[in-house]
Design a protein around this motif. Structure first.
Motif, mmCIF file in Angstrom:
data_model
loop_
_atom_site.group_PDB
_atom_site.id
_atom_site.type_symbol
_atom_site.label_atom_id
_atom_site.label_comp_id
_atom_site.label_asym_id
_atom_site.label_seq_id
_atom_site.Cartn_x
_atom_site.Cartn_y
_atom_site.Cartn_z
ATOM 1 N N ARG A 153 -14.259 -3.545 12.976
ATOM 2 C CA ARG A 153 -13.183 -4.383 12.454
ATOM 3 C C ARG A 153 -12.160 -4.724 13.526
ATOM 4 N NH1 ARG A 153 -10.942 -1.822 6.958
ATOM 5 N NH2 ARG A 153 -9.505 -3.589 7.265
ATOM 6 N N GLU A 181 -17.431 1.700 11.833
ATOM 7 C CA GLU A 181 -16.970 0.631 10.940
ATOM 8 C C GLU A 181 -15.561 0.183 11.337
ATOM 9 O OE1 GLU A 181 -16.846 -2.123 7.865
ATOM 10 O OE2 GLU A 181 -18.561 -0.957 8.600
ATOM 11 N N LYS A 218 0.826 -1.207 0.000
ATOM 12 C CA LYS A 218 0.000 0.000 0.000
ATOM 13 C C LYS A 218 0.863 1.262 0.000
ATOM 14 C CE LYS A 218 -3.792 -2.291 2.446
ATOM 15 N NZ LYS A 218 -4.510 -2.421 3.740
ATOM 16 N N ASP A 241 -11.523 9.776 0.611
ATOM 17 C CA ASP A 241 -11.655 8.460 0.014
ATOM 18 C C ASP A 241 -12.031 7.459 1.114
ATOM 19 O OD1 ASP A 241 -10.625 6.760 -2.609
ATOM 20 O OD2 ASP A 241 -10.347 5.684 -0.720
ATOM 21 N N ARG A 242 -13.132 6.736 0.919
ATOM 22 C CA ARG A 242 -13.640 5.853 1.978
ATOM 23 C C ARG A 242 -12.636 4.755 2.313
ATOM 24 N NH1 ARG A 242 -18.284 4.401 4.379
ATOM 25 N NH2 ARG A 242 -19.487 5.903 3.170
ATOM 26 N N LYS A 243 -12.136 4.047 1.326
ATOM 27 C CA LYS A 243 -11.277 2.891 1.566
ATOM 28 C C LYS A 243 -9.977 3.295 2.264
ATOM 29 C CE LYS A 243 -8.568 -0.577 -0.920
ATOM 30 N NZ LYS A 243 -8.194 -1.118 -2.262
ATOM 31 N N TRP A 244 -9.308 4.321 1.715
ATOM 32 C CA TRP A 244 -8.006 4.678 2.257
ATOM 33 C C TRP A 244 -8.125 5.415 3.588
ATOM 34 C CZ3 TRP A 244 -3.498 2.821 0.631
ATOM 35 C CH2 TRP A 244 -3.442 2.234 -0.642
ATOM 36 N N THR A 245 -9.160 6.223 3.749
ATOM 37 C CA THR A 245 -9.349 6.897 5.030
ATOM 38 C C THR A 245 -9.660 5.879 6.123
ATOM 39 O OG1 THR A 245 -10.208 8.827 3.863
ATOM 40 C CG2 THR A 245 -10.616 8.717 6.215
ATOM 41 N N GLU A 246 -10.443 4.864 5.787
ATOM 42 C CA GLU A 246 -10.720 3.796 6.750
ATOM 43 C C GLU A 246 -9.438 3.060 7.112
ATOM 44 O OE1 GLU A 246 -13.217 -0.342 6.669
ATOM 45 O OE2 GLU A 246 -14.245 1.457 5.925
ATOM 46 N N GLU A 247 -8.550 2.868 6.121
ATOM 47 C CA GLU A 247 -7.263 2.224 6.384
ATOM 48 C C GLU A 247 -6.429 3.049 7.363
ATOM 49 O OE1 GLU A 247 -4.227 -0.537 6.201
ATOM 50 O OE2 GLU A 247 -6.175 -0.720 5.206
#
Length: 410
Positions: A276, A272, A248, A301-307
């Motif tokens: 996890r 969320e 990543k 960005d949903r995916k990367w901010t969640e990461e």
């Protein structure tokens, strides 16, 4: 002049201009001489006509002879002076007048030729120096191609070549910075490979040893076998996470990741992330206290901010004491959207806080299995989305991470 086509064209243009100037000067001089001749002849015609009209008995030959005589010039000068005329206004004869006009035209041509030669000398002297400067810039650009960034600007002047030199200097600074950055990146890559090798070496060794024990002892006790298998699974999971995280970060560093900002509800995002991490929190009996306004939103960005948030909250869970609490709060105003994550662990020393977001950094308070990369990845993701992260920690009081996403102007 041999190889410079621009200089050849300039020389041809100069010769054309000189020839055109010479023609114009000679035409003007010829016009002036003709005008002087016409004036002089008009004066002679008036004199001859008036004298013959007043004295018809005088023969024309005698009159011409009288006009061409030069013996009584002083008497004539005195007479003309008495009428307010000056000597320079007259001329003793047409032959003298013609010689004067010839010398005038010749003098004008000589002066014009001298002017052209002087102008040519100055022009070609200037062009010679200019060509030397261009040649030095050419040599310098060739040196740039060989990665020699040592342009000097002490002799800078206020002209177009100096402007070009200044732009080259800016380019030199940029190339030097890029070269230094590339060198630092190569060194960072080498260090990263070394660190990854070091990080993978220990778990791989552990997995190998545990696997050999399982293979060499087929009659091993069930509980001990299950312990070895769980340890192997833990080590493999850690290596998988490390490799995934490094991939990543590599994608972010290479610029191949396209972040697509969307409108995110902050509370939903955090819940969320907490979901996890629910299993990891249960192992340590850690609970989440989430206090975020329902209307708090951000563009990310949903995916990367969640990461990114997953790594930060995971870090808080790992450093929380058994039975502790991880506090997650939020704030939304016209300037930024804030997310604060606080644990109640031992805290981080001040000298370690400055290095906390470095890749593969493990401080004194780090756990043995810590990879030192999760927070670095989180910081990279946040900063790429118009945000920043700060950390505040005190010994015995825990650590507070504050993430702020600045809002774009309407």
């Amino acid at each position: 002049m041999v190889w410079n086509k621009e200089l050849k064209r300039l020389g041809v243009l100069f010769l054309i201009a000189a020839m055109a100037g010479s023609i114009i000067v000679n035409l003007c001089a010829a016009w002036y001489c003709n005008w002087i001749r016409a004036e002089y002849n008009d004066m002679l015609m008036n004199v001859f006509g008036n004298v013959l009209e007043a004295y018809p008995e005088v023969r024309e030959e005698e009159l011409v002879e009288i006009v061409n005589r030069r013996e009584n010039r002083g008497l004539g000068r005195d007479i003309l002076a008495g009428y307010g005329l000056f000597e320079e206004y007259g001329s003793p004869s047409s032959a003298v007048q013609e010689r004067q006009l010839f010398f005038l035209q010749a003098g004008v041509n000589v002066l014009f030729m001298l002017f052209c030669l002087f102008s040519a000398a100055l022009t070609f002297g200037y062009l010679g120096k200019r060509q030397q400067r261009i040649r030095r810039l050419t040599y310098y650009m060739q040196a740039l191609d060989q990665r020699k960034y040592n342009l000097e600007i002490e002799d800078n002047q206020d002209d177009e070549l100096s402007g070009l030199r200044n732009e080259l200097y800016k380019l030199t600074v940029l190339l030097r910075e890029q070269a230094d950055s590339a060198k630092a990146s190569r060194q960072a890559l080498a260090d990263a490979v070394t660190n990854i090798s070091h990080q993978l070496k220990t778990p791989l060794t552990s997995v190998t040893v545990l696997t050999d024990n399982l293979s060499d002892n087929p009659d091993m006790e069930r509980d001990r076998r299950q312990h070895f298998l769980r340890e192997i699974m833990r080590q493999v999971t850690g290596m998988s996470w490390l490799i995934s995280t490094m991939l990543k970060m590599s994608r972010l560093d290479a610029g191949v990741v396209e972040l697509k900002p969307v409108r995110l509800n902050v509370e939903g995002l955090i819940r969320e992330v907490a979901g996890r991490l629910e299993l990891a929190a249960e192992w340590k009996n850690v609970s989440f206290l989430i206090e975020i306004p329902d209307d708090a939103v951000l563009q990310a960005d949903r995916k990367w901010t969640e990461e990114a948030m997953l790594n930060i909250v995971k870090n808080a869970v790992e450093y929380s004491p058994v039975g502790g609490t991880v506090d997650i709060s939020g704030e939304d105003n016209s300037v930024y959207t804030q997310i604060a994550v606080k644990d109640h662990g031992e805290g981080i020393a001040e000298e370690e806080r400055e290095k906390l977001f470095r890749r593969f950094y493990n401080g004194k308070s780090s756990r043995e299995d810590s990879m030192g990369i999760g927070l670095a990845l989180a910081k990279e993701i946040i900063e790429r989305q118009n945000g920043y992260i700060t950390v505040d920690s005190r010994a015995g009081e825990g650590t507070l991470f504050v993430i702020r996403f600045l809002k774009q102007g309407e």
